[in-house]
Motif scaffolding. Sequence first.
Motif, PDB file in Angstrom:
ATOM      1  N   GLU A 127       0.829  -1.199   0.000  1.00 15.98           N
ATOM      2  CA  GLU A 127       0.000   0.000   0.000  1.00 15.98           C
ATOM      3  C   GLU A 127       0.867   1.254   0.000  1.00 15.98           C
ATOM      4  O   GLU A 127       0.599   2.212  -0.723  1.00 15.98           O
ATOM      5  CB  GLU A 127      -0.949   0.001   1.202  1.00 15.98           C
ATOM      6  CG  GLU A 127      -2.079  -1.004   1.099  1.00 15.98           C
ATOM      7  CD  GLU A 127      -3.057  -0.931   2.267  1.00 15.98           C
ATOM      8  OE1 GLU A 127      -2.787  -0.183   3.224  1.00 15.98           O
ATOM      9  OE2 GLU A 127      -4.097  -1.625   2.204  1.00 15.98           O
ATOM     10  N   ILE A 169     -16.438   5.256   6.173  1.00 15.68           N
ATOM     11  CA  ILE A 169     -16.080   5.443   4.769  1.00 15.68           C
ATOM     12  C   ILE A 169     -17.045   4.734   3.818  1.00 15.68           C
ATOM     13  O   ILE A 169     -17.249   5.171   2.690  1.00 15.68           O
ATOM     14  CB  ILE A 169     -14.624   4.982   4.522  1.00 15.68           C
ATOM     15  CG1 ILE A 169     -14.104   5.487   3.162  1.00 15.68           C
ATOM     16  CG2 ILE A 169     -14.505   3.460   4.615  1.00 15.68           C
ATOM     17  CD1 ILE A 169     -12.620   5.358   2.993  1.00 15.68           C
ATOM     18  N   TYR A 170     -17.637   3.653   4.274  1.00 13.68           N
ATOM     19  CA  TYR A 170     -18.617   2.962   3.442  1.00 13.68           C
ATOM     20  C   TYR A 170     -20.046   3.384   3.789  1.00 13.68           C
ATOM     21  O   TYR A 170     -21.010   2.759   3.356  1.00 13.68           O
ATOM     22  CB  TYR A 170     -18.483   1.446   3.600  1.00 13.68           C
ATOM     23  CG  TYR A 170     -17.146   0.893   3.147  1.00 13.68           C
ATOM     24  CD1 TYR A 170     -16.462  -0.042   3.925  1.00 13.68           C
ATOM     25  CD2 TYR A 170     -16.564   1.277   1.947  1.00 13.68           C
ATOM     26  CE1 TYR A 170     -15.237  -0.554   3.525  1.00 13.68           C
ATOM     27  CE2 TYR A 170     -15.343   0.772   1.534  1.00 13.68           C
ATOM     28  CZ  TYR A 170     -14.682  -0.143   2.330  1.00 13.68           C
ATOM     29  OH  TYR A 170     -13.456  -0.646   1.920  1.00 13.68           O
ATOM     30  N   PHE A 189     -13.593  -3.820   9.346  1.00 11.55           N
ATOM     31  CA  PHE A 189     -13.188  -3.584   7.962  1.00 11.55           C
ATOM     32  C   PHE A 189     -14.415  -3.365   7.075  1.00 11.55           C
ATOM     33  O   PHE A 189     -14.469  -2.440   6.269  1.00 11.55           O
ATOM     34  CB  PHE A 189     -12.377  -4.765   7.423  1.00 11.55           C
ATOM     35  CG  PHE A 189     -12.472  -4.907   5.920  1.00 11.55           C
ATOM     36  CD1 PHE A 189     -13.218  -5.924   5.348  1.00 11.55           C
ATOM     37  CD2 PHE A 189     -11.847  -3.991   5.091  1.00 11.55           C
ATOM     38  CE1 PHE A 189     -13.338  -6.020   3.973  1.00 11.55           C
ATOM     39  CE2 PHE A 189     -11.959  -4.075   3.709  1.00 11.55           C
ATOM     40  CZ  PHE A 189     -12.708  -5.096   3.150  1.00 11.55           C
ATOM     41  N   TRP A 190     -15.436  -4.202   7.262  1.00  8.11           N
ATOM     42  CA  TRP A 190     -16.615  -4.179   6.390  1.00  8.11           C
ATOM     43  C   TRP A 190     -17.310  -2.835   6.442  1.00  8.11           C
ATOM     44  O   TRP A 190     -17.817  -2.343   5.441  1.00  8.11           O
ATOM     45  CB  TRP A 190     -17.560  -5.301   6.801  1.00  8.11           C
ATOM     46  CG  TRP A 190     -18.692  -5.512   5.837  1.00  8.11           C
ATOM     47  CD1 TRP A 190     -20.001  -5.191   6.023  1.00  8.11           C
ATOM     48  CD2 TRP A 190     -18.597  -6.078   4.527  1.00  8.11           C
ATOM     49  NE1 TRP A 190     -20.740  -5.526   4.908  1.00  8.11           N
ATOM     50  CE2 TRP A 190     -19.902  -6.082   3.970  1.00  8.11           C
ATOM     51  CE3 TRP A 190     -17.555  -6.588   3.769  1.00  8.11           C
ATOM     52  CZ2 TRP A 190     -20.171  -6.574   2.705  1.00  8.11           C
ATOM     53  CZ3 TRP A 190     -17.832  -7.081   2.504  1.00  8.11           C
ATOM     54  CH2 TRP A 190     -19.125  -7.062   1.983  1.00  8.11           C
ATOM     55  N   ASN A 194      -8.826  -2.217   6.905  1.00  7.59           N
ATOM     56  CA  ASN A 194      -8.268  -3.537   6.600  1.00  7.59           C
ATOM     57  C   ASN A 194      -6.993  -3.817   7.398  1.00  7.59           C
ATOM     58  O   ASN A 194      -6.736  -4.958   7.813  1.00  7.59           O
ATOM     59  CB  ASN A 194      -7.986  -3.667   5.107  1.00  7.59           C
ATOM     60  CG  ASN A 194      -6.900  -2.721   4.624  1.00  7.59           C
ATOM     61  OD1 ASN A 194      -6.916  -1.532   4.939  1.00  7.59           O
ATOM     62  ND2 ASN A 194      -5.953  -3.237   3.851  1.00  7.59           N
ATOM     63  N   VAL A 200     -16.819   2.928  -2.237  1.00  2.26           N
ATOM     64  CA  VAL A 200     -17.651   1.755  -2.493  1.00  2.26           C
ATOM     65  C   VAL A 200     -16.903   0.544  -1.957  1.00  2.26           C
ATOM     66  O   VAL A 200     -15.723   0.352  -2.245  1.00  2.26           O
ATOM     67  CB  VAL A 200     -17.908   1.586  -4.008  1.00  2.26           C
ATOM     68  CG1 VAL A 200     -18.669   0.299  -4.268  1.00  2.26           C
ATOM     69  CG2 VAL A 200     -18.666   2.793  -4.540  1.00  2.26           C
ATOM     70  N   ARG A 201     -17.587  -0.258  -1.171  1.00  2.00           N
ATOM     71  CA  ARG A 201     -16.952  -1.403  -0.552  1.00  2.00           C
ATOM     72  C   ARG A 201     -16.590  -2.464  -1.582  1.00  2.00           C
ATOM     73  O   ARG A 201     -17.351  -2.777  -2.476  1.00  2.00           O
ATOM     74  CB  ARG A 201     -17.904  -1.994   0.503  1.00  2.00           C
ATOM     75  CG  ARG A 201     -17.320  -3.142   1.280  1.00  2.00           C
ATOM     76  CD  ARG A 201     -18.377  -3.795   2.134  1.00  2.00           C
ATOM     77  NE  ARG A 201     -18.818  -2.931   3.218  1.00  2.00           N
ATOM     78  CZ  ARG A 201     -20.057  -2.450   3.346  1.00  2.00           C
ATOM     79  NH1 ARG A 201     -20.961  -2.725   2.416  1.00  2.00           N
ATOM     80  NH2 ARG A 201     -20.401  -1.704   4.370  1.00  2.00           N
ATOM     81  N   ARG A 202     -15.358  -3.011  -1.445  1.00  2.00           N
ATOM     82  CA  ARG A 202     -14.927  -4.133  -2.271  1.00  2.00           C
ATOM     83  C   ARG A 202     -14.218  -5.141  -1.389  1.00  2.00           C
ATOM     84  O   ARG A 202     -13.473  -4.761  -0.491  1.00  2.00           O
ATOM     85  CB  ARG A 202     -13.954  -3.654  -3.358  1.00  2.00           C
ATOM     86  CG  ARG A 202     -14.493  -2.555  -4.280  1.00  2.00           C
ATOM     87  CD  ARG A 202     -13.410  -2.118  -5.253  1.00  2.00           C
ATOM     88  NE  ARG A 202     -12.177  -1.759  -4.545  1.00  2.00           N
ATOM     89  CZ  ARG A 202     -11.001  -1.605  -5.117  1.00  2.00           C
ATOM     90  NH1 ARG A 202     -10.873  -1.789  -6.430  1.00  2.00           N
ATOM     91  NH2 ARG A 202      -9.947  -1.272  -4.400  1.00  2.00           N
ATOM     92  N   TYR A 203     -14.415  -6.428  -1.678  1.00  2.00           N
ATOM     93  CA  TYR A 203     -13.758  -7.476  -0.890  1.00  2.00           C
ATOM     94  C   TYR A 203     -12.238  -7.364  -0.971  1.00  2.00           C
ATOM     95  O   TYR A 203     -11.535  -7.631   0.004  1.00  2.00           O
ATOM     96  CB  TYR A 203     -14.201  -8.860  -1.371  1.00  2.00           C
ATOM     97  CG  TYR A 203     -15.542  -9.280  -0.837  1.00  2.00           C
ATOM     98  CD1 TYR A 203     -16.675  -9.293  -1.652  1.00  2.00           C
ATOM     99  CD2 TYR A 203     -15.695  -9.675   0.496  1.00  2.00           C
ATOM    100  CE1 TYR A 203     -17.910  -9.665  -1.156  1.00  2.00           C
ATOM    101  CE2 TYR A 203     -16.929 -10.058   0.999  1.00  2.00           C
ATOM    102  CZ  TYR A 203     -18.030 -10.048   0.168  1.00  2.00           C
ATOM    103  OH  TYR A 203     -19.261 -10.418   0.661  1.00  2.00           O
ATOM    104  N   ASP A 235     -10.469  -4.929  -0.888  1.00  2.00           N
ATOM    105  CA  ASP A 235      -9.943  -3.906   0.024  1.00  2.00           C
ATOM    106  C   ASP A 235      -9.359  -4.518   1.283  1.00  2.00           C
ATOM    107  O   ASP A 235      -8.544  -3.904   1.960  1.00  2.00           O
ATOM    108  CB  ASP A 235     -11.043  -2.907   0.412  1.00  2.00           C
ATOM    109  CG  ASP A 235     -11.471  -2.028  -0.754  1.00  2.00           C
ATOM    110  OD1 ASP A 235     -12.541  -1.409  -0.659  1.00  2.00           O
ATOM    111  OD2 ASP A 235     -10.728  -1.988  -1.754  1.00  2.00           O
TER     112      ASP A 235
END
Lengths: 272, 168
Positions: free
Chosen positions: A25, A183-184, A238-239, A244, B74-77, B79
Amino acid sequence: MLTLPQTQYALQILLGISLLIQTLEFWRLSEPRFATGVWSWQIQKDDLGHASPWLRHYFTMIYGDRLWRLHLVLRLGLILSALLLGFNLLNVGLLFMGTLYLLIRWRGAFNGGSDFMTIVVLTGLVVVQLAQIWVDPAVAWTAGLWYITIHTISSYFLSGAVKLFYDGWRDGRAIIAFLDGAIYGPLAADSVMRKPVVAVMCSWAFILWECSFPMVLLGADWAVVWCAIAVLFHFLVFWFFGLNRFFWAWCVTFPAVIYCAGQLSLVYSGAT
Amino acid sequence: MSDTLVIISIYLIFLLGTLVFKSRIISGPWLFLFRSFLPNWRFYHRVGPLPQIYVRYCASQIWNEWQLIQPRAVRRYVDLFHNPDNNLALAMQNLVEHLAADLRQIDNPEHIRTLVTYRLVLRFARLAAQKRCPDSTIQQYQFQLRMAPPFGVATLDAVVLESAPVDY
């Protein structure tokens, strides 16, 4: 219960994955305009306005674009060495110092809690490597693993306890506010999390589980269960919040927690 | 076994003590840069005033409305394994919070524009304006720092800092 070799191997793999994710990252974020973009060192160096001129010059030199990228390449090599060959004083020491180098560039922390826990784990491993100079490796490893375990238990317990003392968490308002600001987010208007009963139940589930984390000290079986819940907890973090790095940084610590809990079980049973 | 339980009990009492008894806040520039050694495990523990950045820009001699700049994705796995852009966005939000903290501590308001956080946030605002006006007709831009009340929305009354218009 984990044996020491199993704990060492699990720690090796999980830490390698965590550091690999972080390093890749950082590489991705080291775009050509990194030095002149938002996080310009030309501006940030004034954080060292209190330092001597030679120190400021030194930091300006080591945070040049080429050296920055070279460090990331070396860091990848060190991570691979740890993954394939295990920990030694060289790779652990350089990873520790490299992490500090990265964090100072990001004004002390890039991702907050995950940085803190990464430093905790690396510090524990530095303790192991240095202590082995004077004591038996098994004793050194036990000391380092307990260092990691104590910080891990503290992180959950303190996080839960401060929530317990705040009425916004107790009545469920805080969790909705945080999810809306994540953020989501925001939560959908018809999200089940907006139901007061659900919000309160989720809040108390987090509070009670975090506050009860010291129960891992009752034995390895308890530690496995609480760590398994922790994996789910961090996945949900994380979700909803996109954190993460937190997921991996805390997963690294679980082998240490389970091992130390197992060692305590032996003490309780009088086996040691 | 009793010795072990005593040690564990002392440890837990110590942890509880850190919650009850507050020591004086220790701060300093080096401590700030090395704060990863002093972990603060208080994550999302309280809904307090939330610093928010609003940006507007002048394109073709017209200023647009103030726009809230906050991390949204937008959520992505994937990530879970590689999430640089979102982590950077979160780091930007941290920068905004640090600016708000610096404003509370600064002695002389005239020195605000010399703060590292102010200057970095100004660059952040430039980037945000650029993303919202990709045809590069921006002439000037500026930002506002507003403090959204707990569980509330930041209105113009909540402005604590506004930058002067800056040439793009």
